[in-house]
Design an enzyme around this catalytic site. Structure first.
Site, PDB file in Angstrom:
ATOM      1  N   GLU A 472       0.847  -1.184   0.000  1.00  0.00           N
ATOM      2  CA  GLU A 472       0.000   0.000   0.000  1.00  0.00           C
ATOM      3  C   GLU A 472       0.886   1.239   0.000  1.00  0.00           C
ATOM      4  O   GLU A 472       1.804   1.355   0.811  1.00  0.00           O
ATOM      5  CB  GLU A 472      -0.931   0.029   1.222  1.00  0.00           C
ATOM      6  CG  GLU A 472      -1.824   1.282   1.198  1.00  0.00           C
ATOM      7  CD  GLU A 472      -2.872   1.327   2.311  1.00  0.00           C
ATOM      8  OE1 GLU A 472      -2.950   0.378   3.109  1.00  0.00           O
ATOM      9  OE2 GLU A 472      -3.609   2.333   2.363  1.00  0.00           O
ATOM     10  N   ASN A 531      -4.283   4.978  -2.403  1.00  0.00           N
ATOM     11  CA  ASN A 531      -5.477   5.542  -1.777  1.00  0.00           C
ATOM     12  C   ASN A 531      -6.005   6.686  -2.634  1.00  0.00           C
ATOM     13  O   ASN A 531      -5.242   7.553  -3.062  1.00  0.00           O
ATOM     14  CB  ASN A 531      -5.138   6.073  -0.393  1.00  0.00           C
ATOM     15  CG  ASN A 531      -4.807   4.937   0.573  1.00  0.00           C
ATOM     16  OD1 ASN A 531      -5.681   4.215   1.021  1.00  0.00           O
ATOM     17  ND2 ASN A 531      -3.510   4.756   0.836  1.00  0.00           N
ATOM     18  N   GLU A 563      -7.704   2.230  -3.509  1.00  0.00           N
ATOM     19  CA  GLU A 563      -8.437   2.062  -2.258  1.00  0.00           C
ATOM     20  C   GLU A 563      -9.319   3.287  -2.053  1.00  0.00           C
ATOM     21  O   GLU A 563      -8.841   4.422  -2.083  1.00  0.00           O
ATOM     22  CB  GLU A 563      -7.467   1.916  -1.068  1.00  0.00           C
ATOM     23  CG  GLU A 563      -6.664   0.636  -1.129  1.00  0.00           C
ATOM     24  CD  GLU A 563      -5.927   0.307   0.175  1.00  0.00           C
ATOM     25  OE1 GLU A 563      -6.050   1.096   1.148  1.00  0.00           O
ATOM     26  OE2 GLU A 563      -5.240  -0.728   0.204  1.00  0.00           O
ATOM     27  N   ASP A 593     -11.885   0.708   1.589  1.00  0.00           N
ATOM     28  CA  ASP A 593     -10.984   0.941   2.719  1.00  0.00           C
ATOM     29  C   ASP A 593     -11.791   1.202   3.989  1.00  0.00           C
ATOM     30  O   ASP A 593     -12.956   1.585   3.927  1.00  0.00           O
ATOM     31  CB  ASP A 593     -10.135   2.184   2.395  1.00  0.00           C
ATOM     32  CG  ASP A 593      -8.794   2.149   3.088  1.00  0.00           C
ATOM     33  OD1 ASP A 593      -8.577   1.276   3.937  1.00  0.00           O
ATOM     34  OD2 ASP A 593      -7.960   3.021   2.769  1.00  0.00           O
ATOM     35  N   GLU A 650      -6.355  -4.673   8.412  1.00  0.00           N
ATOM     36  CA  GLU A 650      -5.255  -3.702   8.552  1.00  0.00           C
ATOM     37  C   GLU A 650      -4.982  -3.410  10.020  1.00  0.00           C
ATOM     38  O   GLU A 650      -5.819  -3.660  10.896  1.00  0.00           O
ATOM     39  CB  GLU A 650      -5.544  -2.423   7.768  1.00  0.00           C
ATOM     40  CG  GLU A 650      -6.846  -1.743   8.095  1.00  0.00           C
ATOM     41  CD  GLU A 650      -7.000  -0.411   7.373  1.00  0.00           C
ATOM     42  OE1 GLU A 650      -6.511  -0.276   6.248  1.00  0.00           O
ATOM     43  OE2 GLU A 650      -7.622   0.481   7.956  1.00  0.00           O
TER      44      GLU A 650
HETATM   45  P1  C2E Z   1      -5.343   4.037   5.657  1.00  0.00           P
HETATM   46  O1  C2E Z   1      -5.584   3.965   4.207  1.00  0.00           O
HETATM   47  O2  C2E Z   1      -6.312   3.333   6.548  1.00  0.00           O
HETATM   48  O3  C2E Z   1      -3.861   3.507   5.881  1.00  0.00           O
HETATM   49  C1  C2E Z   1      -3.451   2.719   6.907  1.00  0.00           C
HETATM   50  C2  C2E Z   1      -2.856   3.515   8.013  1.00  0.00           C
HETATM   51  O4  C2E Z   1      -2.609   2.657   9.096  1.00  0.00           O
HETATM   52  C3  C2E Z   1      -1.498   4.113   7.660  1.00  0.00           C
HETATM   53  O5  C2E Z   1      -1.385   5.329   8.314  1.00  0.00           O
HETATM   54  C4  C2E Z   1      -0.560   3.137   8.256  1.00  0.00           C
HETATM   55  O6  C2E Z   1       0.714   3.700   8.526  1.00  0.00           O
HETATM   56  C5  C2E Z   1      -1.274   2.748   9.500  1.00  0.00           C
HETATM   57  N1  C2E Z   1      -0.886   1.440   9.982  1.00  0.00           N
HETATM   58  C6  C2E Z   1      -0.321   0.428   9.294  1.00  0.00           C
HETATM   59  N2  C2E Z   1      -0.116  -0.652  10.091  1.00  0.00           N
HETATM   60  C7  C2E Z   1      -0.561  -0.303  11.315  1.00  0.00           C
HETATM   61  C8  C2E Z   1      -0.613  -0.991  12.573  1.00  0.00           C
HETATM   62  O7  C2E Z   1      -0.204  -2.140  12.725  1.00  0.00           O
HETATM   63  N3  C2E Z   1      -1.137  -0.302  13.619  1.00  0.00           N
HETATM   64  C9  C2E Z   1      -1.602   0.983  13.498  1.00  0.00           C
HETATM   65  N4  C2E Z   1      -2.076   1.573  14.565  1.00  0.00           N
HETATM   66  N5  C2E Z   1      -1.564   1.655  12.314  1.00  0.00           N
HETATM   67  C10 C2E Z   1      -1.042   1.017  11.246  1.00  0.00           C
HETATM   68  P2  C2E Z   1      -0.873   6.608   7.580  1.00  0.00           P
HETATM   69  O8  C2E Z   1       0.210   6.241   6.658  1.00  0.00           O
HETATM   70  O9  C2E Z   1      -0.617   7.612   8.635  1.00  0.00           O
HETATM   71  O10 C2E Z   1      -2.067   7.035   6.692  1.00  0.00           O
HETATM   72  C11 C2E Z   1      -3.211   7.520   7.254  1.00  0.00           C
HETATM   73  C12 C2E Z   1      -4.300   7.687   6.255  1.00  0.00           C
HETATM   74  O11 C2E Z   1      -4.025   8.716   5.313  1.00  0.00           O
HETATM   75  C13 C2E Z   1      -4.527   6.449   5.418  1.00  0.00           C
HETATM   76  O12 C2E Z   1      -5.275   5.532   6.143  1.00  0.00           O
HETATM   77  C14 C2E Z   1      -5.249   6.997   4.215  1.00  0.00           C
HETATM   78  O13 C2E Z   1      -6.625   7.121   4.479  1.00  0.00           O
HETATM   79  C15 C2E Z   1      -4.674   8.397   4.107  1.00  0.00           C
HETATM   80  N6  C2E Z   1      -3.707   8.411   2.996  1.00  0.00           N
HETATM   81  C16 C2E Z   1      -2.440   8.005   3.001  1.00  0.00           C
HETATM   82  N7  C2E Z   1      -1.885   8.202   1.801  1.00  0.00           N
HETATM   83  C17 C2E Z   1      -2.838   8.704   1.007  1.00  0.00           C
HETATM   84  C18 C2E Z   1      -2.894   9.115  -0.365  1.00  0.00           C
HETATM   85  O14 C2E Z   1      -1.935   8.997  -1.130  1.00  0.00           O
HETATM   86  N8  C2E Z   1      -4.089   9.586  -0.850  1.00  0.00           N
HETATM   87  C19 C2E Z   1      -5.167   9.694  -0.037  1.00  0.00           C
HETATM   88  N9  C2E Z   1      -6.304  10.156  -0.562  1.00  0.00           N
HETATM   89  N10 C2E Z   1      -5.152   9.345   1.251  1.00  0.00           N
HETATM   90  C20 C2E Z   1      -4.012   8.841   1.771  1.00  0.00           C
HETATM   91 CA    CA Z   2      -5.719   2.615   2.646  1.00  0.00          CA
HETATM   92 CA    CA Z   3      -7.587   1.789   6.159  1.00  0.00          CA
END
Ligand code: C2E
Ligand code: CA
Ligand code: CA
Length: 706
Positions: A472, A531, A563, A593, A650
């Site tokens: 991802e 995403n 996603e 998602d 996830e």
């Molecule tokens: P998401 O799509 O639900 O992505 C998963 C989030 O969970 C990611 O946070 C990831 O670092 C975190 N995560 C992964 N494994 C674990 C785990 O074992 N425990 C916990 N507590 N968290 C874990 P991240 O990277 O901070 O991203 C947050 C959100 O930001 C993402 O949630 C997604 O909705 C959004 N996002 C990230 N990149 C993009 C992008 O390129 N475009 C868009 N539109 N949204 C994005």
């Molecule tokens: Ca995601």
């Molecule tokens: Ca997610």
């Protein structure tokens, strides 16, 4: 060939002629100089320089024996043969004893050519031998001179390790008299106790490998010098047992210099604490060693003292150094689990330690501020230093050391913004004040132009096979002032400020470029899930846009997936279904998602042509403790199975969660248990890496690989 130069001492003409004839008839081509008296004979020795002398025994006024004596004195190496009428046995022996090479009787002249040939051969051999002996002597002198003047340690030992030879430099460096060392066992007298065993091992290898190359090793000497030794076998003859020549170079000065360079490179000179570089290394291994346990975290805390500059300017460096030393003492005494302490900037320290959730961060911060805030005395003056503190937590705020430190730096920066002594946790940056928000917004606009956005990638694993089934792509903002920012800080802002399309297209572009680059490097990356926001997905031309982009990067549709959050998909489900169908025609896979958090209209869900449901991490997190969450997770997994939609869980952090999910029939997972999101450069190492189902203590994957 050069003609033989023959000096003939002969008074009888016929005899001289017969002798010449005999030699010539046997093919001995000689240049003959005939003399008859002492004066001519002596002169010819010098001017003619004969190769051989033939002498009659009896001559008028001169005798063969006298001629021999003169030859012994002036041309000792020239062969001398008596050619004589009669010579008794006794005289013959006498002549040989006084140095004649041979004698031939005149009535047996046929023996003469052979005698001449043999005499010449013997003379030649003697000459060669002398020359070789002289050369050897010269060589020996040269070697001794080299040994005596060389700045290397040269030692010869026998198979039992006895020192047979040692040069003056070796004795000097080892600090012992040569005579005392000779005969002693090399590893007992020349090598420190600590290195004795290793040295014996090296020498055993050297003896074993005989002529095949030499061993090289470092050993400290008895008097503490660092020596680099190399060995080579001297002889492996049958008669002589092997010996080894050891050549040592004293590298003490070099090591001291290297240590100094290493110190300057890794430590702060004033406090002796690790600097930022070393701290980062230590933090990396702390993250790798960190064992994920409930309620347990690794905290990076940065402390800065805003009054430092003012004190330095008004009171000078000495006060600052004293204050630093006191602070170091106090912070060291503040024992925390696995504590690291470093000086990472001019005016502050970094700490890293492990703590549990029952100990609220505000209490921990208050402790530190109490410790550092006590007054410090210097030359009768009292100094009180308020502090700013920034904290970030592993693995919540960042999954690796550098972004973790950057997160703490961002938090510290924000704490420093507030004039008063204060603390900011990285998390609280997510709810920044509105004026700061405005600033961030304009900075994000700039970031989009200047390419400050980077993608991290998190593996999705099939736990049954250990194979990576997807990656991802998760965006981060490499903020020049605040460090690496998580999407939670800026995605909403981008959305509300109308920058989301631009941001989204940057993300898709760079993910495609990354896939192409990996392929060009010979890797086969799995599907990369990207995403997309609601606003991106509501653009009708999205499928054509994606198709054109894939064409530009030379990729098939199945190289990527999209996603879309559950709530976004339900905003306008009819339009969503149409766009999804057009994307599926191009083989792009689709995921819903954060599933379970929205209010899905199940009839639409059935109609969506989707491939995966992503079980939201909120359920996964409490699955072990909360019966409701477990029930919801089971229902979603069962529903996915019914609809033939793959469910990916996830946020899987513990083995317990993994077991429960597996039991419920969900085998595809993503989470810190396997790997945090990592920079693109770290991905190739994971491609060929089977993710073994984890047993025993839980660690971050990095930790397990190390
Ligand atoms: P998401 O799509 O639900 O992505 C998963 C989030 O969970 C990611 O946070 C990831 O670092 C975190 N995560 C992964 N494994 C674990 C785990 O074992 N425990 C916990 N507590 N968290 C874990 P991240 O990277 O901070 O991203 C947050 C959100 O930001 C993402 O949630 C997604 O909705 C959004 N996002 C990230 N990149 C993009 C992008 O390129 N475009 C868009 N539109 N949204 C994005
Ligand atoms: Ca995601
Ligand atoms: Ca997610």
């Amino acid at each position: 060939m050069k003609a033989l130069r023959l000096l003939m001492l002969e008074d009888t003409d016929t005899d001289a002629e017969i002798i010449s004839y005999t030699l010539k008839s046997q093919g001995l081509d000689a240049d003959i100089c005939r003399v008859q008296d002492e004066a001519a004979y002596t002169a010819a020795l010098v001017t003619f320089r004969p190769d051989l002398i033939l002498a009659d025994y009896t001559l008028p006024g001169f005798s063969g024996l006298e001629a021999l004596a003169i030859r012994n004195e002036r041309a000792r190496s020239t062969p001398f043969i008596f050619v004589s009428g009669s010579l008794g046995e006794e005289k013959a022996v006498e002549t040989l004893r006084t140095g004649a090479t041979d004698y031939v009787l005149k009535d047996r002249l046929h023996r003469l050519p052979a005698a001449v040939t043999r005499a010449l051969q013997e003379a030649k051999q003697r000459e060669d031998k002398q020359r070789i002996a002289a050369e050897l002597e010269a060589e020996r002198k040269l070697i001794r001179a080299i040994q005596d003047t060389a700045k290397a340690l040269i030692i010869v030992i026998d198979a039992q390790g006895h020192i047979q030879h040692i040069n003056p430099e070796a004795a000097r460096v080892l600090g012992q008299p040569r005579l005392q060392l000779i005969g002693s066992i090399f590893w007992n007298t020349c090598v420190s106790e600590h290195d004795t065993k290793a040295t014996r091992h090296q020498l055993r290898l050297a003896f074993k490998s005989a002529r095949k190359g030499s061993q090289v090793w470092r050993a400290t000497s008895r008097n503490g010098q660092a020596i680099m030794w190399s060995s080579s076998i001297l002889d492996t003859g049958v008669r002589q047992s092997s010996r080894i020549v050891l050549c040592g170079i004293d590298i003490t000065a070099q090591e001291i210099a290297e240590e100094r360079v290493h110190f300057l490179d890794n430590f702060d000179e004033v406090t002796g604490l690790p600097n930022r570089k070393l701290f980062l290394q230590q933090l990396t291994s702390a993250c790798e060693k960190f064992t994920l346990q409930p309620d347990h975290k690794l905290v990076v805390m940065l402390i800065s003292f805003p009054r430092f500059d003012e004190i330095r300017d008004s009171r000078g460096e000495a006060v600052i150094n004293h204050i630093m030393a006191v602070m170091v003492q106090r912070l060291r005494a503040w024992q925390k689990r696995n504590q690291l302490l470093a000086r990472v900037s001019d005016s502050g320290f970094a700490l890293a330690f492990e703590t549990d959730e029952t100990h609220p961060m505000s209490d921990v911060v208050a402790e530190v501020q109490a410790i550092t805030g006590r007054s410090i005395e210097f030359e009768g003056m009292q100094f009180v230093l308020p502090s700013h503190i920034g904290t970030a937590t592993y693995p919540r705020d960042a999954g690796e050391a550098l972004p973790l430190l950057q997160a703490a730096e961002a938090a510290l920066h924000s704490a420093e913004f507030q004039r008063e002594q204060g603390h900011t946790a990285y998390r609280s940056l997510l709810t920044v004040e509105s004026n700061e928000r405005l600033q961030l917004e304009s900075e994000l606009r700039r970031a989009l132009q200047q390419d400050e956005l980077v993608l991290y990638y998190q593996p999705q694993i099939d736990v049954r096979s250990g194979q990576m089934i997807g990656l991802e792509a998760l965006v981060r903002w490499q903020h020049p002032r605040l460090g690496l920012l998580s999407p939670d800080t800026f995605i909403h802002m981008a959305e509300s400020a109308g920058m989301m399309r631009e941001l989204g297209s940057r993300v898709i572009h760079s993910a495609c470029a990354q896939i192409r680059e990996w392929r060009q490097q010979g890797y086969q990356p799995p599907r990369v899930a990207i995403n997309v926001s609601a606003s991106q997905f509501s653009t009708p031309e999205l499928p054509e846009y994606i198709a054109a982009l894939l064409r530009d990067y030379g990729l098939d549709g199945n190289a990527i997936g999209l996603e879309l959050t559950e709530s976004a998909s339900m905003k306008n489900p009819q339009a969503t279904t149409a766009i999804m169908a057009r994307l599926r025609l191009r083989d792009v896979s689709l995921s819903i998602d954060d599933f379970g958090t929205g209010y899905s209209n199940l009839s639409y869900l059935k109609r969506f042509p989707i491939n995966h449901l992503k079980l939201d991490k909120a359920f996964v997190q409490d699955i072990a403790d909360d019966a409701d969450d477990l029930a919801i997770a089971r229902t979603i997994i069962a529903m996915g199975t019914q609809l033939e939609i793959d469910v990916i869980a996830e946020g899987v952090e513990t083995e317990e969660q993994l077991q429960l999910l597996s039991k419920a029939g969900c085998h595809h997972v993503q989470g810190y248990l396997f790997s945090p999101p990592v920079p693109a450069a770290s991905c190739p190492a994971l491609f060929s890496y089977p993710f073994a189902p984890v047993t025993g203590t839980l660690r971050s994957r990095k930790g397990q690989r190390a």
